[in-house]
Design an enzyme around this catalytic site. Structure first.
Site, short mmCIF file in Angstrom:
data_model
loop_
_atom_site.label_atom_id
_atom_site.label_comp_id
_atom_site.label_asym_id
_atom_site.label_seq_id
_atom_site.Cartn_x
_atom_site.Cartn_y
_atom_site.Cartn_z
N LEU A 180 38.85 38.07 44.73
CA LEU A 180 39.23 36.67 44.55
C LEU A 180 39.36 36.31 43.07
CD1 LEU A 180 37.04 34.79 47.21
CD2 LEU A 180 39.38 35.62 47.42
N LYS A 181 38.45 36.81 42.26
CA LYS A 181 38.50 36.49 40.83
C LYS A 181 39.74 37.09 40.17
CE LYS A 181 37.42 34.90 36.82
NZ LYS A 181 36.26 35.25 36.02
N LEU A 182 40.07 38.33 40.52
CA LEU A 182 41.25 38.96 39.94
C LEU A 182 42.52 38.22 40.35
CD1 LEU A 182 40.41 42.75 40.34
CD2 LEU A 182 40.21 41.34 38.29
N THR B 148 34.02 39.66 35.07
CA THR B 148 35.23 40.06 35.78
C THR B 148 35.41 41.56 35.58
OG1 THR B 148 36.23 37.91 35.33
CG2 THR B 148 37.71 39.67 36.02
#
Length: 295
Positions: free
Chosen positions: A178-180, A104
């Site tokens: 999207l991950k954040l 991330t």
């Protein structure tokens, strides 16, 4: 013909990912090299048929598909550009090699790495994961892939060994967005679960009753429930120092992820008040449950 692939970073999530890759490598026509700074996880991977190597440089020289799962942006930066006497991937990798960043990271860094890789005839794409250690062990992760269709197809044999869902996010950097967002929502949920449990406990009501309620209505997701019940159980048995040792590293990662999400929001001129509140309180949430004053 076997595809030469590599995996760098065998931590809590990277090791089970690489284990699934090793178990399925032969049937997927992959040959796997692995690297970590610690020898123990490399020995575990060797027992499953992977080839441990002495440095990331060896993976860079020989592998055309590589997964990277390290903690911080700087770790990725050092791998790509080199650090100290160590040469970087950009200097050593064969033309056309593809590097999937599972960490991330900051979107700006991800985009920059993608651009500068392309200038060298290489490919760096973002492929962050969600599902946690349990799903990593089961090979049931969701991967958010920022790559075009050609690179997605090339990575498919490798990603399929570690995941059951690959979301085509868009261009390089979009998987990171999207991950954040996913982690932002997750940590806000952790804070909310912690505060809800604290309210119930301080009002003198059995917190198990709240768990019954949220089980019935779905307000608290399984990850938040697992977090808050696990943390509270550990807190009852641990000293302050123990809690720092156990949960401190997770709090550090949470702060890093929330910082990245809020930095992106700032660039987009968005106000995320719940995100800011979560960032201010996430360390307290990990380390110190809200308990009645007499406890």
């Amino acid at each position: 013909m076997m595809i030469e692939c590599g995996f760098i970073g065998l931590g809590n999530i990277g090791k089970p990912m690489a284990k699934n890759l090793a178990r399925k490598a032969v049937q997927s026509k992959l040959s796997l090299r692995v690297y970590d700074v610690m020898p123990a996880p490399m020995a575990e991977l060797e027992a499953l048929g992977a080839k441990p190597v002495d440095s990331p440089e060896e993976i860079a020289r020989h592998c055309e598909l590589v997964g990277i799962c390290v903690r911080h942006d700087q770790d990725v930066e050092d791998l790509l550009y080199g650090s100290g006497a160590s040469a970087g991937i950009f200097e050593l990798a064969p033309k056309g090699a593809v590097y999937a960043i599972h960490s991330t990271v900051n979107r700006d860094n991800m985009r920059r790495w993608g651009r500068e890789a392309a200038e060298r005839g290489l490919h760096v794409v973002d492929a962050p994961i969600t599902g946690g250690e349990a799903k990593a062990e089961a090979g049931d992760l969701c991967i958010m892939l920022g790559a075009d269709e050609v690179l997605s197809e090339r990575l498919q044999p490798m990603l399929a060994c570690m995941s059951t869902s690959v979301v085509a996010a868009g261009a390089v950097g979009d998987g990171t967005v999207l991950k954040l967002a996913n982690n932002l929502m997750n940590y806000i949920a952790f804070v909310a679960a912690s505060e809800g449990m604290g309210l119930v406990k301080n009002a003198g009501v059995n917190p198990e009753k709240l768990l019954e309620v949220v089980e019935a209505n779905g307000v608290m997701g399984p990850l938040a429930r697992q977090f808050v019940t696990g943390r509270d159980g550990m807190h009852a048995a641990c000293s302050v120092e123990d809690m720092e040792a156990i949960f401190g590293p997770f709090a550090n990662l949470a702060e890093k992820d929330l910082d990245h999400a809020l930095a992106l929001a700032g660039q987009l001129k968005l106000n995320l008040p719940c995100g800011k509140t979560a960032r201010d309180g996430i360390r307290q949430t990990f380390l110190h449950p809200i308990v009645p004053a007499n406890q």
